[in-house]
Design an enzyme around this catalytic site. Structure first.
Site, PDB file in Angstrom:
ATOM      1  CD  GLN A 102      -2.370  -1.207   2.745  1.00  0.00           C
ATOM      2  OE1 GLN A 102      -3.587  -0.679   3.006  1.00  0.00           O
ATOM      3  NE2 GLN A 102      -2.005  -1.783   3.642  1.00  0.00           N
ATOM      4  CG  ASN A 103       4.374   1.548   2.234  1.00  0.00           C
ATOM      5  OD1 ASN A 103       3.262   1.787   2.910  1.00  0.00           O
ATOM      6  ND2 ASN A 103       5.166   0.526   2.787  1.00  0.00           N
ATOM      7  CG  HIS A 120      -2.814   2.392  -1.664  1.00  0.00           C
ATOM      8  ND1 HIS A 120      -2.822   2.694  -0.404  1.00  0.00           N
ATOM      9  CD2 HIS A 120      -3.868   1.476  -2.124  1.00  0.00           C
ATOM     10  CE1 HIS A 120      -3.899   2.061   0.045  1.00  0.00           C
ATOM     11  NE2 HIS A 120      -4.607   1.441  -0.885  1.00  0.00           N
ATOM     12  CB  CYS A 128      -2.541  12.767 -18.046  1.00  0.00           C
ATOM     13  SG  CYS A 128      -3.510  13.890 -18.827  1.00  0.00           S
ATOM     14  CB  CYS A 146      -0.905  15.657 -20.581  1.00  0.00           C
ATOM     15  SG  CYS A 146      -0.845  14.477 -21.503  1.00  0.00           S
ATOM     16  CB  CYS A 149      -4.768  15.388 -23.814  1.00  0.00           C
ATOM     17  SG  CYS A 149      -4.619  15.285 -21.852  1.00  0.00           S
ATOM     18  N   GLY A 186       2.658  -4.091   9.179  1.00  0.00           N
ATOM     19  CA  GLY A 186       2.922  -2.629   9.118  1.00  0.00           C
ATOM     20  C   GLY A 186       1.716  -2.286   8.515  1.00  0.00           C
ATOM     21  CB  THR A 187      -1.067  -2.833   6.858  1.00  0.00           C
ATOM     22  OG1 THR A 187      -2.297  -2.233   6.369  1.00  0.00           O
ATOM     23  CG2 THR A 187      -1.162  -4.159   6.532  1.00  0.00           C
ATOM     24  N   PRO A 213       3.244  -3.703  15.505  1.00  0.00           N
ATOM     25  CG  PRO A 213       4.369  -1.619  15.868  1.00  0.00           C
ATOM     26  CD  PRO A 213       4.168  -2.438  15.024  1.00  0.00           C
TER      27      PRO A 213
HETATM   28  P1  NAD Z   1      -1.408   3.354   8.549  1.00  0.00           P
HETATM   29  O1  NAD Z   1      -0.792   4.626   8.646  1.00  0.00           O
HETATM   30  O2  NAD Z   1      -2.926   3.213   8.539  1.00  0.00           O
HETATM   31  O3  NAD Z   1      -0.981   2.115   9.519  1.00  0.00           O
HETATM   32  C1  NAD Z   1       0.460   1.944   9.445  1.00  0.00           C
HETATM   33  C2  NAD Z   1       0.731   0.590  10.565  1.00  0.00           C
HETATM   34  O4  NAD Z   1       2.026   0.464  10.737  1.00  0.00           O
HETATM   35  C3  NAD Z   1      -0.101   1.050  12.088  1.00  0.00           C
HETATM   36  O5  NAD Z   1      -1.034  -0.139  12.183  1.00  0.00           O
HETATM   37  C4  NAD Z   1       1.160   0.784  12.946  1.00  0.00           C
HETATM   38  O6  NAD Z   1       0.848   0.306  14.046  1.00  0.00           O
HETATM   39  C5  NAD Z   1       2.035   0.193  12.076  1.00  0.00           C
HETATM   40  N1  NAD Z   1       3.614   0.178  12.541  1.00  0.00           N
HETATM   41  C6  NAD Z   1       4.104   1.290  12.828  1.00  0.00           C
HETATM   42  N2  NAD Z   1       5.319   1.219  12.864  1.00  0.00           N
HETATM   43  C7  NAD Z   1       5.685  -0.188  12.779  1.00  0.00           C
HETATM   44  C8  NAD Z   1       6.815  -1.153  12.402  1.00  0.00           C
HETATM   45  N3  NAD Z   1       8.169  -0.478  12.738  1.00  0.00           N
HETATM   46  N4  NAD Z   1       6.674  -2.201  12.051  1.00  0.00           N
HETATM   47  C9  NAD Z   1       5.385  -2.822  11.920  1.00  0.00           C
HETATM   48  N5  NAD Z   1       4.301  -1.892  11.745  1.00  0.00           N
HETATM   49  C10 NAD Z   1       4.529  -0.890  12.324  1.00  0.00           C
HETATM   50  O7  NAD Z   1      -0.906   2.834   7.134  1.00  0.00           O
HETATM   51  P2  NAD Z   1      -1.629   1.959   6.115  1.00  0.00           P
HETATM   52  O8  NAD Z   1      -2.415   0.949   6.791  1.00  0.00           O
HETATM   53  O9  NAD Z   1      -0.402   1.504   5.224  1.00  0.00           O
HETATM   54  O10 NAD Z   1      -2.737   3.031   5.383  1.00  0.00           O
HETATM   55  C11 NAD Z   1      -2.360   4.309   5.299  1.00  0.00           C
HETATM   56  C12 NAD Z   1      -2.408   4.544   3.727  1.00  0.00           C
HETATM   57  O11 NAD Z   1      -1.358   5.890   3.558  1.00  0.00           O
HETATM   58  C13 NAD Z   1      -1.633   3.403   2.617  1.00  0.00           C
HETATM   59  O12 NAD Z   1      -2.722   2.983   2.000  1.00  0.00           O
HETATM   60  C14 NAD Z   1      -0.459   4.187   2.048  1.00  0.00           C
HETATM   61  O13 NAD Z   1      -0.873   4.379   0.613  1.00  0.00           O
HETATM   62  C15 NAD Z   1      -0.575   5.736   2.674  1.00  0.00           C
HETATM   63  N6  NAD Z   1       0.858   5.951   2.931  1.00  0.00           N
HETATM   64  C16 NAD Z   1       1.925   5.539   2.445  1.00  0.00           C
HETATM   65  C17 NAD Z   1       3.358   6.009   3.109  1.00  0.00           C
HETATM   66  C18 NAD Z   1       4.445   5.304   2.346  1.00  0.00           C
HETATM   67  O14 NAD Z   1       4.394   5.313   1.060  1.00  0.00           O
HETATM   68  N7  NAD Z   1       5.533   5.193   3.230  1.00  0.00           N
HETATM   69  C19 NAD Z   1       3.289   6.385   4.192  1.00  0.00           C
HETATM   70  C20 NAD Z   1       2.009   6.924   4.760  1.00  0.00           C
HETATM   71  C21 NAD Z   1       0.664   6.417   4.416  1.00  0.00           C
HETATM   72 ZN    ZN Z   2      -3.252  13.664 -21.220  1.00  0.00          ZN
END
Ligand code: NAD
Ligand code: ZN
Length: 247
Positions: A102-103, A120, A128, A146, A149, A186-187, A213
């Site tokens: 999701q990052n 994501h 665009c 763009c 277009c 970590g989600t 955690p």
């Molecule tokens: P979230 O912020 O909702 O949750 C992050 C989770 O990570 C929490 O449950 C937390 O307890 C856990 N966490 C914190 N530190 C940790 C560690 N060291 N090890 C393991 N887990 C740990 O994030 P999400 O659920 O990924 O959803 C939020 C949306 O925000 C995502 O869809 C993403 O697209 C976007 N986002 C992306 C980034 C990135 O690309 N780095 C950063 C922030 C948000």
């Molecule tokens: Zn375009």
């Protein structure tokens, strides 16, 4: 690093030919990119929910562009961490390993992961807003237009209130339904539809492991949960798995 990885879990993983991992902002929190919902969940003093939306871009495109430009400037200084590295290694050990993330920071690819499905989008690309053409991210201060277009370019990321890229989502569902072992790392397991992927895996017979955690809505369903940071667990899993598989 810990040595408290249960043997049964390692054997379960060692015996799985198809493994899927889902990562969230937690794995990148370790290298200094804050999560949205954590204590530092304000990005440049702005709530992401207020700026990472199609409405915000429509009403104040330049502000949204500036905000992403700032994020890019910060993220570009950041290197991958031990969790990203461990996941890239897992891919080389396990016969079929698919990483769903999701990052948007691109750090999994930077760490060497190849089989990555970005649910994501990716902040290092622009798209665009009219015709959808995708190009490498621009660091210009003024929003680029763009070349096809003339439409306004925007970061190629999924915003709140937007659907996920269909192909990536279908691949993610397919992978989750057909794997034998699923790691949720970590989600917060709150953002749909990504949050349903671990449950799809579990319902199709996969072993479900969670590393976070904090407790999440998924914890109840997990076969095993580590209430720890992923950097403390993932490298130990890889090291122990190597011993078992002798690779
Ligand atoms: P979230 O912020 O909702 O949750 C992050 C989770 O990570 C929490 O449950 C937390 O307890 C856990 N966490 C914190 N530190 C940790 C560690 N060291 N090890 C393991 N887990 C740990 O994030 P999400 O659920 O990924 O959803 C939020 C949306 O925000 C995502 O869809 C993403 O697209 C976007 N986002 C992306 C980034 C990135 O690309 N780095 C950063 C922030 C948000
Ligand atoms: Zn375009």
């Amino acid at each position: 690093m810990t040595n408290e990885i249960p043997q049964e879990l390692l054997w379960e993983l060692a015996g799985s030919s198809k493994v899927v991992a889902l990562t969230g902002a937690g794995v990148s929190a370790e290298v200094g990119i804050p999560t949205f919902r954590g204590p530092d969940g304000l990005w440049e003093g702005v709530k992401p929910e207020e700026v990472a939306t199609p409405e915000a871009f429509k009403n104040n495109s330049q502000f949204v562009w500036n905000w992403y430009r700032e994020r890019r400037l910060r993220m570009r200084e950041v290197n991958f961490g031990v969790s990203h590295k461990a996941l890239a290694e897992l891919e080389t050990i396990i016969p079929e390993f698919i990483l769903l993330t999701q990052n948007i920071d691109g750090l999994h690819a930077k760490a060497g992961s190849k089989n990555v499905i970005e649910l994501h989008g990716n902040i290092w690309f622009d798209r665009c807003s009219k015709c959808g053409v995708r190009v490498e991210a621009s660091m210009e201060q003024k929003i680029p237009r763009c070349k096809n277009c003339g439409g306004l370019m925007r970061p190629d990321v999924v915003w709140f209130n937007e659907p996920l890229p269909e192909e990536a989502l279908n691949e993610a569902f397919e992978a989750s339904a057909s794997c034998q072992f699923f790691l949720s790392i970590g989600t917060s397991a709150l953002v749909q539809p990504a949050a349903s992927l671990p449950l799809i895996a579990k319902n199709n017979g996969a072993f479900l492991l969670e590393i976070n955690p904090n407790e999440t809505p998924l914890t109840y369903y997990a076969n095993w949960s580590f209430r720890r940071k992923s950097a403390e667990i993932l490298p130990a899993i890889v090291e122990n798995l190597r011993k078992i598989l002798k690779v």
